[in-house]
Design an enzyme around this catalytic site. Structure first.
Site, short mmCIF file in Angstrom:
data_model
loop_
_atom_site.label_atom_id
_atom_site.label_comp_id
_atom_site.label_asym_id
_atom_site.label_seq_id
_atom_site.Cartn_x
_atom_site.Cartn_y
_atom_site.Cartn_z
N LYS A 1 3.23 4.40 -1.24
CA LYS A 1 3.33 5.29 -2.39
C LYS A 1 4.67 6.03 -2.25
CE LYS A 1 -1.26 4.74 -1.70
NZ LYS A 1 -1.90 4.20 -0.50
N HIS B 1 0.82 -1.21 0.00
CA HIS B 1 0.00 0.00 0.00
C HIS B 1 0.85 1.26 0.00
CE1 HIS B 1 -3.28 2.66 1.82
NE2 HIS B 1 -3.84 2.14 0.75
N ASP C 1 17.06 9.87 -8.23
CA ASP C 1 18.51 10.03 -8.08
C ASP C 1 19.01 9.85 -6.64
OD1 ASP C 1 18.78 10.42 -10.77
OD2 ASP C 1 18.91 12.60 -10.67
N ASP D 1 0.71 17.48 19.87
CA ASP D 1 1.34 18.55 20.66
C ASP D 1 1.99 19.61 19.79
OD1 ASP D 1 0.48 17.25 22.89
OD2 ASP D 1 2.44 16.56 23.56
N HIS E 1 -8.87 11.26 1.59
CA HIS E 1 -7.96 10.13 1.43
C HIS E 1 -6.66 10.34 2.18
CE1 HIS E 1 -5.57 7.04 -0.90
NE2 HIS E 1 -6.69 6.38 -0.69
#
Length: 467
Positions: A202, A200, A207, A392, A385
């Site tokens: 992403k 899941h 480089d 704090d 999403h």
């Protein structure tokens, strides 16, 4: 720390039910009960910089400065050593972090980074759609491969189940290495077939110097903004998606690179072409960041554990924005306990969703939270999403992890933790903007909700473990 001991990944209810029928609940276990060893809180925290670990004195000086910025909070004193022992990943200093809100801003920054690539591009994603946005990414990646930049792609098998094989074949034919994570087809599996485990994450690394990570997949559903009234609808008339990503530079990028390469090796993707995957990072900024990758191969979700530790350490505020909220008993107790000791606990959750079952299962937990004094707000005008938290005002996390059993038990997830008020103020401003576009759910109104809502919640909660 003591650990006391099946969900289905899919892009919709039909996919989830189909996979569940295949695997049943054989081998299912609950979310582990985590009992942090409080003795770890006295251990010194050592930071890492561009040239490796900093001295204990320099590490302490940096953390003391951040603690002073936080004021009225003990999160640094009581939490960071426990967090480090839980995750095993270093706190790195000297980083630059850019907060990216929604798809258009994120994609623009990603395409600029891809265009500037000179050595390699590593992409790991759950969804890679064959649509306008997906095609733009394909064209950009193929163009760089043709220029001699090595491109390596990890795509989840379930997340890309709707993407034609020809789309990936075109990438492969150009010389791009494409690895299918945990193939749905058991005959294509390169290791033990575990259908329920999904990638899941992403992540885009260019480089070895710039990383993008968060909640945003590669899909045209992210083509609209979600804050202004004018941009809240996508060109096809459907609601915009509200999500969050980070662009990072500095020593922490190497930690994300290690996670990508570890996934490639674990999935037996074969040797990668030799490239400069770990260039000298420099110190382009001054932010302190930790990369946290969770995997079901671990005894417990590292992100889940550190979030629980942070909530337990909170003294003033816990502000969480999350797309899929189906808490297990321990997370529920942590939020209730924090509110009970006077911490300002606010949750921004979806008012509409792409997952009916998750939406109603999550609403089934509203009553005990509201009774405890937790504020619940539902984001209007967009499909939420994002997966972010601010505690704090000094401990912030952005990533791919939902607050549900699937993320905690079966997904490979990826988050960044950023310390200090400099970044915390940006997350606070983002949270406030979402809050202004949200409707507060009060206990009185919730107790008077219609019967059909209650029935849907009851039905959905019976599926909570598998969502």
């Amino acid at each position: 720390m003591t650990v006391q001991p099946c969900l289905v990944a899919g892009r919709g209810l039909a996919a989830s039910l189909a996979v569940w029928l295949l695997v049943g609940c054989t081998g299912c276990t609950g979310v582990p009960i985590l009992v942090p060893d409080l003795a770890l809180a006295s251990a010194p925290v050592q930071l890492a910089g561009a040239r490796g670990p900093l001295s204990p004195a320099k590490s302490k000086a940096i953390l003391d400065r951040l603690a002073v910025q936080g004021q009225d909070t003990g999160i640094f004193e009581r939490h960071l050593a426990v967090e480090e022992a839980l995750t095993g990943s270093p706190l790195t200093t000297g980083n630059q972090v850019l907060l990216l809100q929604d798809g258009p801003a994120t994609y623009q920054a990603m395409f600029a980074a891809i265009e500037s690539a000179r050595d390699h591009i590593n992409l790991e994603t759950y969804i890679l759609d064959d649509d306008e946005v997906g095609q733009r990414f394909a064209q950009a990646l193929i163009a760089k491969q043709e220029q001699g930049v090595q491109v390596n792609v990890i795509r989840d098998s379930v997340g890309t189940v709707g993407t034609p094989a020809a789309f990936f074949q075109r990438l492969s034919d150009s010389g791009i290495n494409v690895l299918e994570f945990n193939p749905l087809n058991p005959l294509a599996s390169r290791k033990e077939w575990e259908l329920n485990r999904r990638d899941h994450r992403k992540l885009l690394i260019v480089d070895g110097q710039t990383a993008f990570m968060g909640g945003i997949n590669i899909s045209s559903v992210y083509s609209g903004g979600s804050f202004s009234q004018r941009s809240r609808m996508r060109p096809d008339g459907s609601p915009a998606w509200r999500d969050t990503d980070l662009q990072l530079k500095g020593p922490v990028v190497a930690e994300f690179q290690k996670l990508f390469l570890a996934t490639w090796a674990d999935q037996r993707g074969g040797p990668l072409p030799t490239r400069n995957y770990f260039p000298a990072p420099g110190s382009p900024g001054r932010l302190v960041v930790r990369a946290i990758g969770s995997s079901p191969d671990e005894d417990y979700s590292l992100i889940y554990a550190t979030l629980l530790s942070a909530i337990a350490s909170a003294e003033t505020s816990v502000y969480i924005t999350n797309a899929y909220f189906v808490p297990d008993p321990q997370l529920l107790a942590a939020l209730v306990t924090a509110a009970g000791r006077g911490v300002d606990v606010k949750l921004i959750l979806p008012s509409q969703t792409d997952s009916w079952l998750v939406f109603h299962a999550g609403r089934g937990f509203y009553e005990p939270l509201l009774r405890a004094g937790v504020q619940i707000h539902e984001r209007q005008g967009a499909i939420l999403h994002a997966k972010t938290a601010l505690i704090d005002g000094v401990w912030a996390t952005v990533g791919s992890t939902n607050l549900d059993w699937r993320s905690f038990l079966h997904n490979h997830e990826l988050n960044a933790v950023v310390l200090g008020t400099e970044f915390g103020l940006q997350v606070q401003a983002m949270f406030d903007r979402d809050l202004a576009l949200s409707t507060r759910i009060t206990l009185d109104a919730w107790e008077r909700r219609a019967l059909h809502w209650r029935v849907q919640e009851l039905f959905a909660r019976t599926w909570a473990y598998w969502l």
